[in-house]
Design an enzyme around this catalytic site. Structure first.
Site, mmCIF file in Angstrom:
data_model
loop_
_atom_site.group_PDB
_atom_site.id
_atom_site.type_symbol
_atom_site.label_atom_id
_atom_site.label_comp_id
_atom_site.label_asym_id
_atom_site.label_seq_id
_atom_site.Cartn_x
_atom_site.Cartn_y
_atom_site.Cartn_z
ATOM 1 N N HIS A 1 0.835 -1.206 0.000
ATOM 2 C CA HIS A 1 0.000 0.000 0.000
ATOM 3 C C HIS A 1 0.872 1.259 0.000
ATOM 4 C CE1 HIS A 1 -3.664 2.353 1.280
ATOM 5 N NE2 HIS A 1 -2.717 3.151 1.746
ATOM 6 N N GLU A 2 1.789 1.334 0.952
ATOM 7 C CA GLU A 2 2.621 2.542 1.050
ATOM 8 C C GLU A 2 3.535 2.686 -0.157
ATOM 9 O OE1 GLU A 2 1.695 4.631 3.078
ATOM 10 O OE2 GLU A 2 0.505 3.335 4.370
ATOM 11 N N HIS B 1 1.670 4.524 -2.880
ATOM 12 C CA HIS B 1 1.790 5.978 -2.708
ATOM 13 C C HIS B 1 3.161 6.441 -3.188
ATOM 14 C CE1 HIS B 1 -1.877 6.930 -0.625
ATOM 15 N NE2 HIS B 1 -1.623 6.165 0.425
ATOM 16 N N HIS C 1 3.531 6.660 -6.907
ATOM 17 C CA HIS C 1 2.772 7.813 -7.401
ATOM 18 C C HIS C 1 3.623 9.079 -7.296
ATOM 19 C CE1 HIS C 1 -1.487 9.864 -7.385
ATOM 20 N NE2 HIS C 1 -0.863 9.993 -8.529
#
Length: 709
Positions: free
Chosen positions: A490-491, A494, A497
């Protein structure tokens, strides 16, 4: 290049680590609390000089002469302040906390005054109406468009009589948010429960017992010490056969930072966040009304995808109604299992994780602890990097950046031409002085510098996994749970991105300028790969045997993927609704005492299926909305999950043709249409560019098992 002359730092300031790193990377280990005040005062003065130059009528209203020098100065201030904020989160000390707290009002006041500066607002309007505007890139025009919106939201159009109060509101909110966070950290750090009788440890995994012994030794205690940090707390709730111990830990955990803390969690009344929450809500409501919005929820939507307060409320309540039948089924099954198999007649909150783990083991014939042995962190990282490298055409290599703790690792991201395009840090383990949870943050953004060079982005990836422990004097390699694997992916989503952006205008590069309710799309997208055999097979190796995850065990965890997902989904929706209604229709003017808690309980009573215990004060530690930027935005997780599930379905469609979800062609399109564009265009446009249509909720419901067969 602008003709402005930056303020010259004194010889002493030139050696200050918060200034000397310039456009480079800070040497975190050298930062002292005594460096903070002189560095920030200097950078504030430099930024104020840049503002004065920008509003000078003699300064041409152009990107190069007006915006770029202003961006240089504010970026320098933001980056140094970001270092301090980061250290406050991962390496808290009383001295650092005090120095940080002392400067918060000054920094907040500067950025508040920047947003209210009518003269600067007029200069940006001139720039947007200039002949040169059409010649700017789409990204540069988006920066200006966002800036004009932010000026309006920052109070630039308020009267001179109202601006001081508006600034005061920002200052007070910043201090209250920090105090909320400090109280949660202090309340978490203060609790230690010591066990000296080994029989009380029945059911706990060996590594949990070893970690508790290690904690006791570090604290100069005998026996085994348990804390409220999640890697210590949750295994007790999940595995301990000692019901009294589970109850003690649960009651301590859910009463942190509340008026019940002295009784249950060895906390202080000074850390009670009850009044803090109410005051923050009142200030937010006042801010919204000053800007002409009916409530803070409406204000929060101005830079988001969702179009109205009622749309978000309808989205959440619809989701709640879809999830509730599945949640009721989950709860009924768990209650019956606990009664018949565990002789627990009347399931209590401290029994839920324990009973759930036992039910999961019986139904799927594996335990989370058994599964955990297949996920040594180094092997998981190799697997994660392989996914990123395959999908996005980059290489990840170890770097040697300066760090703030010996556990922290650093990496470079290189393109196919072996050129560094980004760096990132990984801070994986829980420790005292580090706030809980997991997050990604921006250490440096991508931008084109005045000399034409590209400043490569840098990100922090922070987790709170259980640290490696010694067993019989031997340091074991750290293993993490499958949930931890999902968190790491998940991290990293980010991170990608932020790091793979190709936008050169800082204000919309990477995660900058992305609508808050779309910013979770790339992170939630990455979670899907944690359930794919072709990924898990290559990123697992048993801690003792070195063998990869057996296919049989994989099939079991896949079957268990949506275990209690109705209950978990409903829990998240209830938290989102609590946040939303606190900011949309909460009567802040007449609210007193426990009004925030009362609203949270009424929403739980209306939608949840699990009875909420009277002592629960979970809202008092809801840092996402009271200290973490998610105020009137927690719904974003579910909103973005709709987008991310739909995006991932494109990879599932590709796999039917290619045999692999790690499809490079689809990965390239995703990188180009979602990751690379950052905030340079609306998220809805980026989604449509990738999927060719509007988003659909169907993929999320299917992935979550929330459809009737």
């Amino acid at each position: 290049m602008t003709t402005s002359t930056p303020l010259q730092a004194s010889t002493v300031l030139q050696q200050n680590p918060l200034i000397s790193f310039g456009r480079g990377i800070c040497d975190y280990s050298k930062v002292q609390s005594s460096d903070i005040q002189p560095a920030i005062d200097f950078l504030l003065a430099q930024a104020e000089k840049a503002v004065a130059l920008a509003i000078d009528p003699k300064t041409p209203a152009s990107w190069n002469e007006l915006l770029e020098p202003l961006e240089d100065a504010t970026e320098s201030l933001s980056r140094s302040w970001g270092v301090i904020s980061h250290l406050n989160s991962v390496a808290d000390t009383p001295e650092l906390r005090a120095a940080y707290g002392e400067m918060i009002p000054k920094v907040t006041a500067f950025f508040s005054s920047l947003g209210q500066n009518l003269a600067l607002y007029q200069r940006f309007k001139e720039l947007s109406q200039s002949a040169d505007y059409a010649n700017l890139s789409a990204s540069q025009r988006k920066v200006i468009e966002n800036s004009l919106r932010d000026f309006r939201l920052g109070g630039a159009e308020l009267s001179d009589a109202d601006k001081p109060r508006f600034s005061q509101i920002q200052d007070e909110q910043a201090l209250l948010g920090k105090a909320f966070s400090d109280h949660v950290l202090d309340a978490t750090d203060s609790f230690v429960h010591v066990i000296t009788d080994k029989s009380e440890l029945a059911g706990l995994p060996e590594d949990t017992i070893a970690a508790a012994a290690d904690t006791a030794q570090q604290k100069g205690l005998q026996g085994w010490a348990f804390t409220l940090h999640f890697p210590s707390y949750y295994p007790v709730m999940q595995y301990s056969e000692n019901r009294a111990l589970r109850r003690l830990m649960y009651e301590a955990y859910v009463t942190r930072a509340s008026e019940l803390a002295p009784q249950f969690s060895k906390g202080k009344l000074d850390w009670d966040n009850t009044a803090n929450m109410l005051e923050q809500l009142k200030l937010r409501d006042e801010e919204a009304r000053m800007l002409g919005f009916e409530n803070y929820a409406a204000l929060s939507l101005a830079p988001k995808m969702a179009s109205s307060v009622s749309e978000v409320d309808t989205f959440l309540t619809t989701f709640a109604h879809k999830a509730k039948p599945f949640a009721q089924k989950d709860w009924q099954e768990l209650s019956e299992f606990a009664k018949t198999e565990l002789t627990i007649d009347g399931l209590e909150p401290w029994d839920i994780a324990f009973a759930s783990e036992r039910l999961k083991q019986e139904r799927y014939s594996f335990s989370e602890n058994e599964l955990k042995q297949y996920f040594p962190l180094p092997k998981v990282l190799d697997g994660l990097f392989q996914v990123i490298q395959t999908l996005f055409g980059v290489n990840i290599e170890s770097a040697n950046l300066p760090t703030w703790h010996s556990d922290v690792q650093s990496f470079s991201v290189k393109n196919t031409e072996d050129k560094v395009v980004a760096y990132f840090y990984l801070d994986p383990y829980a420790r005292p002085g580090k706030r809980g949870g997991a997050w990604m943050d921006d250490a440096r953004g991508r931008r084109e510098l005045p000399n034409g060079e590209i400043q490569v982005p840098v990100a922090y990836l922070v987790c709170n996994f259980a640290p490696p422990v010694k067993v019989d004097g031997v340091l074991r390699q750290p293993t993490i749970t499958h949930d931890d694997v999902i968190t790491l992916f998940h991290e990293s989503g980010h991170g990608m991105h932020h790091l793979l952006t190709q936008v050169s205008a800082l204000g919309v590069s990477g995660i900058n300028g992305v609508e808050w309710d779309a910013v979770e799309l790339p992170s939630q997208f990455m979670e899907n790969f944690c359930w794919e055999w072709e990924v898990l097979e290559k990123m697992t190796a048993h801690a003792e045997t070195g063998k990869p995850l057996p296919r049989e065990l994989y099939e079991k965890i896949l079957a268990a993927k949506n275990f209690q997902n109705g209950y978990m989904t409903l829990r998240q929706v209830v938290m989102s609704l609590t946040d939303w209604r606190l900011h949309a229709n909460f009567d802040v003017e007449n609210a007193k005492g426990q009004a925030v808690l009362d609203l949270s309980k009424s929403i739980a009573d209306q939608f949840n299926v699990i009875p909420q215990p009277a002592i629960s004060r979970w809202i008092n530690t809801f840092s996402h909305i009271f200290a973490g930027g998610y105020a009137a935005g927690y719904y974003s997780y579910k909103w973005a999950e709709v987008l991310s599930a739909d995006v991932y379905s494109a990879f599932e469609e590709a796999a039917k043709l290619t045999g692999s979800v790690l499809d490079e062609k689809t990965g390239t399109r995703y990188r180009q249409e979602i990751l690379e564009v950052g905030g340079s265009r609306p998220a809805a446009e980026s989604f449509k560019a990738f999927r060719g249509r509007e988003p659909s909720i169907d993929a999320l419901l299917r992935h979550g098992g929330l459809v009737t067969q």
